[in-house]
Design a protein around this motif. Structure first.
Motif, PDB file in Angstrom:
ATOM      1  N   PHE A 102      19.604  15.240 -54.136  1.00 24.29           N
ATOM      2  CA  PHE A 102      18.433  14.762 -53.403  1.00 24.29           C
ATOM      3  C   PHE A 102      17.382  14.215 -54.365  1.00 24.29           C
ATOM      4  O   PHE A 102      16.828  13.127 -54.163  1.00 24.29           O
ATOM      5  N   ALA A 103      17.103  14.950 -55.443  1.00 26.56           N
ATOM      6  CA  ALA A 103      16.121  14.497 -56.427  1.00 26.56           C
ATOM      7  C   ALA A 103      16.583  13.214 -57.107  1.00 26.56           C
ATOM      8  O   ALA A 103      15.768  12.343 -57.425  1.00 26.56           O
ATOM      9  N   THR A 104      17.890  13.079 -57.325  1.00 27.34           N
ATOM     10  CA  THR A 104      18.424  11.853 -57.925  1.00 27.34           C
ATOM     11  C   THR A 104      18.202  10.662 -57.009  1.00 27.34           C
ATOM     12  O   THR A 104      17.821   9.569 -57.456  1.00 27.34           O
ATOM     13  N   LEU A 105      18.428  10.844 -55.719  1.00 22.95           N
ATOM     14  CA  LEU A 105      18.177   9.762 -54.765  1.00 22.95           C
ATOM     15  C   LEU A 105      16.696   9.396 -54.717  1.00 22.95           C
ATOM     16  O   LEU A 105      16.335   8.221 -54.572  1.00 22.95           O
ATOM     17  N   LEU A 106      15.835  10.397 -54.829  1.00 21.84           N
ATOM     18  CA  LEU A 106      14.389  10.123 -54.861  1.00 21.84           C
ATOM     19  C   LEU A 106      14.023   9.213 -56.030  1.00 21.84           C
ATOM     20  O   LEU A 106      13.100   8.405 -55.935  1.00 21.84           O
ATOM     21  N   ARG A 107      14.751   9.359 -57.124  1.00 25.04           N
ATOM     22  CA  ARG A 107      14.438   8.600 -58.323  1.00 25.04           C
ATOM     23  C   ARG A 107      14.988   7.175 -58.280  1.00 25.04           C
ATOM     24  O   ARG A 107      14.661   6.365 -59.150  1.00 25.04           O
ATOM     25  N   HIS A 108      15.868   6.885 -57.341  1.00 23.01           N
ATOM     26  CA  HIS A 108      16.375   5.513 -57.235  1.00 23.01           C
ATOM     27  C   HIS A 108      15.249   4.624 -56.708  1.00 23.01           C
ATOM     28  O   HIS A 108      14.685   4.901 -55.644  1.00 23.01           O
ATOM     29  N   THR A 140      22.816  -3.440 -46.980  1.00 23.93           N
ATOM     30  CA  THR A 140      21.895  -4.461 -46.449  1.00 23.93           C
ATOM     31  C   THR A 140      20.528  -3.857 -46.181  1.00 23.93           C
ATOM     32  O   THR A 140      19.494  -4.479 -46.461  1.00 23.93           O
ATOM     33  N   LEU A 141      20.515  -2.638 -45.649  1.00 25.34           N
ATOM     34  CA  LEU A 141      19.256  -1.967 -45.370  1.00 25.34           C
ATOM     35  C   LEU A 141      18.464  -1.718 -46.657  1.00 25.34           C
ATOM     36  O   LEU A 141      17.243  -1.912 -46.696  1.00 25.34           O
ATOM     37  N   VAL A 142      19.160  -1.315 -47.711  1.00 22.35           N
ATOM     38  CA  VAL A 142      18.479  -0.975 -48.963  1.00 22.35           C
ATOM     39  C   VAL A 142      18.096  -2.209 -49.759  1.00 22.35           C
ATOM     40  O   VAL A 142      16.980  -2.317 -50.276  1.00 22.35           O
ATOM     41  N   LEU A 183      15.357   3.433 -52.938  1.00 21.95           N
ATOM     42  CA  LEU A 183      15.267   4.528 -51.976  1.00 21.95           C
ATOM     43  C   LEU A 183      13.899   5.193 -52.039  1.00 21.95           C
ATOM     44  O   LEU A 183      13.370   5.631 -51.017  1.00 21.95           O
ATOM     45  N   HIS A 184      13.342   5.278 -53.226  1.00 24.60           N
ATOM     46  CA  HIS A 184      12.012   5.877 -53.353  1.00 24.60           C
ATOM     47  C   HIS A 184      10.996   5.103 -52.532  1.00 24.60           C
ATOM     48  O   HIS A 184      10.120   5.686 -51.888  1.00 24.60           O
ATOM     49  N   ASP A 185      11.105   3.771 -52.555  1.00 22.63           N
ATOM     50  CA  ASP A 185      10.176   2.955 -51.762  1.00 22.63           C
ATOM     51  C   ASP A 185      10.337   3.219 -50.272  1.00 22.63           C
ATOM     52  O   ASP A 185       9.369   3.156 -49.509  1.00 22.63           O
ATOM     53  N   ILE A 186      11.576   3.522 -49.842  1.00 18.95           N
ATOM     54  CA  ILE A 186      11.831   3.796 -48.425  1.00 18.95           C
ATOM     55  C   ILE A 186      11.326   5.180 -48.034  1.00 18.95           C
ATOM     56  O   ILE A 186      10.774   5.381 -46.947  1.00 18.95           O
ATOM     57  N   LEU A 187      11.498   6.149 -48.952  1.00 17.51           N
ATOM     58  CA  LEU A 187      11.210   7.544 -48.621  1.00 17.51           C
ATOM     59  C   LEU A 187       9.805   7.987 -48.963  1.00 17.51           C
ATOM     60  O   LEU A 187       9.378   9.065 -48.541  1.00 17.51           O
ATOM     61  N   LYS A 188       9.074   7.201 -49.735  1.00 16.47           N
ATOM     62  CA  LYS A 188       7.780   7.672 -50.231  1.00 16.47           C
ATOM     63  C   LYS A 188       6.804   7.945 -49.091  1.00 16.47           C
ATOM     64  O   LYS A 188       6.876   7.337 -48.013  1.00 16.47           O
ATOM     65  N   SER A 189       5.884   8.842 -49.352  1.00 19.22           N
ATOM     66  CA  SER A 189       4.916   9.286 -48.349  1.00 19.22           C
ATOM     67  C   SER A 189       3.947   8.173 -47.987  1.00 19.22           C
ATOM     68  O   SER A 189       3.665   7.264 -48.784  1.00 19.22           O
ATOM     69  N   ARG A 190       3.449   8.245 -46.770  1.00 15.63           N
ATOM     70  CA  ARG A 190       2.429   7.264 -46.344  1.00 15.63           C
ATOM     71  C   ARG A 190       1.125   7.476 -47.109  1.00 15.63           C
ATOM     72  O   ARG A 190       0.306   6.572 -47.204  1.00 15.63           O
ATOM     73  N   LYS A 195      13.026  14.508 -47.209  1.00 17.74           N
ATOM     74  CA  LYS A 195      14.395  14.953 -46.984  1.00 17.74           C
ATOM     75  C   LYS A 195      14.844  14.640 -45.562  1.00 17.74           C
ATOM     76  O   LYS A 195      15.965  14.169 -45.331  1.00 17.74           O
ATOM     77  N   ASP A 196      13.974  14.879 -44.587  1.00 17.71           N
ATOM     78  CA  ASP A 196      14.312  14.599 -43.186  1.00 17.71           C
ATOM     79  C   ASP A 196      14.527  13.098 -42.972  1.00 17.71           C
ATOM     80  O   ASP A 196      15.425  12.690 -42.217  1.00 17.71           O
ATOM     81  N   GLN A 197      13.711  12.294 -43.637  1.00 15.52           N
ATOM     82  CA  GLN A 197      13.869  10.844 -43.513  1.00 15.52           C
ATOM     83  C   GLN A 197      15.193  10.386 -44.137  1.00 15.52           C
ATOM     84  O   GLN A 197      15.875   9.507 -43.605  1.00 15.52           O
ATOM     85  N   LEU A 198      15.559  10.997 -45.263  1.00 14.77           N
ATOM     86  CA  LEU A 198      16.834  10.664 -45.893  1.00 14.77           C
ATOM     87  C   LEU A 198      17.999  11.054 -44.988  1.00 14.77           C
ATOM     88  O   LEU A 198      18.987  10.317 -44.888  1.00 14.77           O
ATOM     89  N   THR A 199      17.878  12.186 -44.313  1.00 16.93           N
ATOM     90  CA  THR A 199      18.924  12.615 -43.379  1.00 16.93           C
ATOM     91  C   THR A 199      19.132  11.580 -42.286  1.00 16.93           C
ATOM     92  O   THR A 199      20.263  11.248 -41.915  1.00 16.93           O
ATOM     93  N   ARG A 200      18.018  11.052 -41.765  1.00 19.04           N
ATOM     94  CA  ARG A 200      18.125  10.003 -40.735  1.00 19.04           C
ATOM     95  C   ARG A 200      18.729   8.724 -41.304  1.00 19.04           C
ATOM     96  O   ARG A 200      19.530   8.049 -40.644  1.00 19.04           O
TER      97      ARG A 200
END
Length: 932
Positions: A358-364, A442-444, A367-374, A413-418
């Protein structure tokens, strides 16, 4: 199958006193150039490496441009692709489809009860990865034997000859498996490529209308040899060695392995460099380049051979830090491109749901741009490191019960699950996963703007294109043969097909070229650095093989250790004879930490030389060049870190921070003033700090409980163990790393021994008066500067009611016991390296008054026999000196005096890289003064 090598029409020996590219270019020009053109049409030129083709054409183009000639190039192919130019092949089954068919055939044999002689304990029928691995292994055996014109019956005959009855039974089953596999390929109207080549040889179908030149191909399998023999009248073989070495080569230019055993003696001590690790090896490479450049050799005449791809990160990282690019002459490995790195991380997350994945995906980045907090003020990466450091989570579900300030991490984490819901855990067809993977990419990456002139963007494009190509091939194969698997298994399959692929070569890139070991001879650079000159890499060897051990390989004429040794001995000779300067670097440890041996190629010559080299290798070397690099390709020289300092108008200081200032004022400034702190998420066990904090909390609970005055050892031990279990369950539980339970057991043993000492101390009349005594507002230590205060928290204060004495303690949980003087004093001015215990007496003054005070440690160390109190015997005069040192430190901080220590710590300092302690340049920081 037996065959006789037919000598080629011409066998040319071009010597080895210059790089093969230069020899071959000169020979082609001399033979085919006239006053108008260099006409190589009607020729098929076969080389062993793609990088050789690229460099040869580049050399010919340069010559023709300089001479004003037109160039008609030949057809250039590698030896691996050449056979299909000699016969008419049908559509061949892709490599991954071959593996799938082998796996499916093996499954059918298992279901019929016939697989036992080959795999006595087959995996479960629904374990896609295990069966795919089995299919790849069977496919590899089939391909290797067919490549040497050896059929499975030949292995059976060998086993029968030496009465290996069990192996004979095994290979008879393998032969039946092979027949079923070939039938499955035929049913799909495809060809098995290796079988097609053997058939072409058997039916004498190999022919060509072109003149064929095979140059420098010294490792040729028997099938290709037979195909070359079929066109011997149109064949010219070029060998890069002098004609007096002809006895070491067969008629087709391949090495005769047993004739190369005595060649490596030409290596001298001057060619060899021994280092400790991959990092030291990278520094040694840079050091050699600096030395070469100092003689006036341009950087573009230096090349690096990299046999071990695991060394690439160390090399790339160091050269990148010094703005000296590396040029990958083979292209970058596809698996190192951003899209593939993302798929590796997604696969790991789907398979394990580990916090690390999970932490590795956060560092990509994407994906970080998609998952980052508002909330822009929330840094998810820092938050993730903090969560890992505090709880050591093994599973991502640990976030479901996290404290409030980690909620943004749980939301990510919940957003990544979705986001990954499309990759559901159920099995599905390859075709459906192909569609989902393309939709995910395509999404990424769909809205990513790329600049084709940027190497990183080209790497991204190359990776996405390669993945798309494999996915399309899988779609086509799925129409022929449908397989079911999970999403993680499908992604693993895609990545396995990309393992040996590379991006396109950056034609215009500059920098130090890096190639594989067997490709280095096809560069024209006169100065070469060979890394990882270690046994198992150069030469590579087979130490074990489930089906074909080395003795069987030798008997059947397959690739064996002697053949590998000959190939690497020849490459070594080619480099030593044809280059101005060659260095071979041998490391003691692999990047994984495993110990290594030096290459057999450097253990040649007389016995004193061998002994001397082994001694040097065993000692290793840590390279720390003390001069600045000036690489020609750099855009700017290296500069030290610019640290702007200012007076720090603080008036309150923690008793624990004086140690940092006394060790190195500059590092104190970075830590306490700029508040820099290293943080990582690669720990899998409690750090010394976390281990100590856990111990402190358990002892705090004990010190505040009624049992603090108990003299009953079992009762104290039971309480301490229960308290430890409660706290550990709260912070770690079952979702943390298993090794923590081992550390908790270790801590239990220490606490058991502490309970014995504690009961004895209580029996002596001492009582725990207060734990975690806090003095947050601070107290002065000097009447001359009452505005300067020290503050802190004392682990434990004991009182003896009968004598009125006090004892101030600091708990120590280090591996070994130490006395206060060992930790606080030194023989060098100002004789103090830590002031914590002496300053504690000021904090506790309101309790102790003018009573007698003991200052000391309670060591709760690994050696339970040393778990006890250690009391300092400082004199009043020494304690006053400690106060004076503390005062001078506080005044120095206020004045902004933060110089670097004259002898800063190396390799253990958390700011070592930042300050250049162990950098290649050794550049000290540039310190400038700013406003307060």
């Amino acid at each position: 199958m037996k065959y006789k090598i037919q000598p080629p029409a011409h066998h040319i020996f071009l010597g080895w006193n210059q790089p093969p590219i230069e020899s071959l270019s000169s020979w082609l020009i001399e033979r085919f150039a006239d006053t108008r053109q260099l006409n190589l049409s009607g020729m098929i030129l076969v080389l062993p490496a793609a990088v050789g083709i690229h460099n040869l054409l580049h050399s010919l183009i340069n010559f023709c441009q300089e001479q004003g000639l037109s160039l008609i190039p030949p057809q250039c192919v590698t030896l691996g692709s050449f056979p299909e130019m000699l016969y008419t092949p049908r559509a061949a089954a892709p490599k991954f489809l071959q593996s799938l068919l082998w796996a499916d055939t093996a499954k059918q044999f298992m279901q019929n009860g016939h697989l036992g002689p080959v795999f006595p304990s087959p995996p479960p029928i629904d374990d896609f990865v295990a069966w795919q691995t089995m299919g790849e292994q069977l496919s590899s055996i089939h391909a290797e034997l067919a490549g040497e014109l050896v059929d499975f019956q030949s292995v059976i005959d060998y086993c029968d000859q030496f009465e290996y009855h069990q192996e004979s039974k095994r290979w008879k089953t393998l032969r039946r498996l092979q027949r079923s596999y070939l039938d499955a390929v035929d049913e799909l109207n495809l060809w098995d490529l290796q079988t097609a080549r053997v058939t072409a040889v058997e039916k004498n179908e190999c022919d060509t209308q072109c003149e064929v030149v095979v140059a420098g191909c010294v490792d040729i399998n028997n099938t290709v040899k037979a195909m070359l023999s079929s066109i011997h009248s149109k064949l010219t073989v070029v060998t890069f060695a002098p004609s007096d070495q002809c006895s070491r080569f067969d008629d087709l230019g391949a090495l005769i392995p047993e004739r190369w055993d005595d060649v490596p003696a030409q290596l001298t001590d001057n060619h060899l460099i021994f280092v400790e690790s991959s990092e030291d090896q990278a520094i040694a490479c840079a050091e050699q380049i600096v030395n070469i450049a100092s003689t006036g050799v341009p950087l573009n005449d230096v090349a690096i051979a990299l046999p071990d791809v695991a060394d690439l990160p160390s090399l790339d990282r160091l050269f990148h830090r010094h703005q000296t690019p590396l040029c990958y002459k083979q292209g970058r490995p596809i698996t190192s491109t951003p899209a593939c790195v993302l798929l590796f991380s997604v696969r790991d997350y789907l398979e394990t749901a580990s916090y690390h994945s999970f932490a590795t995906l956060l560092r990509h980045p994407k994906l970080h741009d998609i998952l980052k907090s508002r909330d822009d003020d929330i840094d998810l990466l820092t938050l993730s490191d903090q969560f890992h450091e505090e709880f050591l989570p093994l599973h991502v579900d640990r976030l479901d019960h996290c404290p409030h300030h980690f909620v943004p991490l749980r939301e990510a984490k919940d957003q990544l699950t979705r986001l990954l819901a499309r990759f559901h855990p159920n099995t599905a067809s390859l075709r459906s996963w192909c569609d989902e993977l393309l939709a995910f990419l395509t999404l990424v990456y769909g809205d990513t703007l790329v600049n084709r002139s940027d190497p990183e963007d080209r790497a991204l494009l190359g990776g996405v294109h390669a993945i798309s190509q494999i996915v399309n091939d899988l779609i086509d194969s799925n129409d022929l043969f449908e397989a079911q698997c999970t999403a993680a298994e499908y992604i693993r399959l895609v990545l396995s097909q990309l393992a040996d692929n590379h991006t396109e070569i950056d034609q215009g890139s500059h920098g130090v070229p890096v190639v594989g070991w067997l490709d280095i001879s096809w560069l024209s650079h006169t100065h070469v650095l060979v890394t990882s000159f270690n046994e198992g890499l150069i030469p590579s060897s087979i130490t074990s093989d489930l089906f074909l051990p080395n003795s069987v390989r030798e008997s059947l004429g397959l690739v064996d250790n002697q053949r590998r040794f000959a190939r690497d001995a020849y490459t070594t000779s080619l480099l030593l004879k044809g280059r101005e300067n060659v260095s071979f670097i041998s490391k003691k440890y692999a990047s994984s930490g495993d110990p290594l041996w030096p290459s057999r190629l450097c253990l040649s010559g007389d016995y004193p030389s061998i002994a001397r080299r082994l001694q040097k290798f065993s000692q290793g070397s840590l390279h720390q060049p003390e001069y600045q690099i000036n690489y020609d390709v750099r855009s700017s020289p290296a500069e030290g870190l610019n640290i702007v300092q200012a007076p720090h108008k603080r008036t309150t200081f923690a008793v624990t921070e004086f140690r940092d200032y006394l060790a190195c004022p500059l590092r104190y400034y970075l830590t306490k003033v700029l508040r820099l702190r290293p943080m990582d998420d690669d720990s899998t066990e409690l750090s010394p700090l976390s281990f100590g904090n856990l111990l402190h909390e358990v002892l705090l609970v004990f010190g505040q409980s009624p049992l603090k005055d108990s003299v009953d050892v079992p009762e104290i031990q039971q309480f301490l163990r229960a308290s430890l279990g409660t706290i550990a369950q709260r912070d770690f539980g079952e979702l943390s790393y298993p090794v923590i339970s081992v550390q908790l057991k270790q801590l239990e043993h220490r606490l058991d021994a502490f309970a014995i000492w504690q009961a004895s101390r209580t029996a002596e009349g001492w009582t725990i008066y207060q734990c975690e005594f806090d003095c947050p507002t601070g107290v002065p230590i000097s009447t001359d500067h009452p505005e300067l205060l020290v503050h802190g928290r004392i682990d434990r204060i004991d009182h003896h009611p009968n004598t009125g004495d006090w004892a101030i303690f600091d708990y120590k949980s280090s591996e070994t016991a130490q006395t206060p003087k060992q930790a606080h004093n030194t023989s060098v001015t100002p004789f103090w390296v830590d002031l914590q215990l002496p300053l504690y007496r000021h904090l506790a003054k309101e309790l102790t008054g003018e009573s007698k005070i003991q200052l000391g440690y309670i060591n709760i160390c690994n050696d339970t026999s040393n778990i006890r109190a250690e009391i300092a015997d400082w004199t009043p005069s020494e304690l006053e000196t400690a106060d004076d040192v503390a005062l001078q430190v506080m005044l120095g901080i206020q004045r902004g005096e933060f110089p670097m220590a004259p002898d800063p710590p190396k390799f253990v300092s958390e700011y070592a890289y930042l300050l250049g302690d162990i950098s290649l340049d050794g550049m000290p920081p540039v310190i400038t003064m700013g406003k307060s």
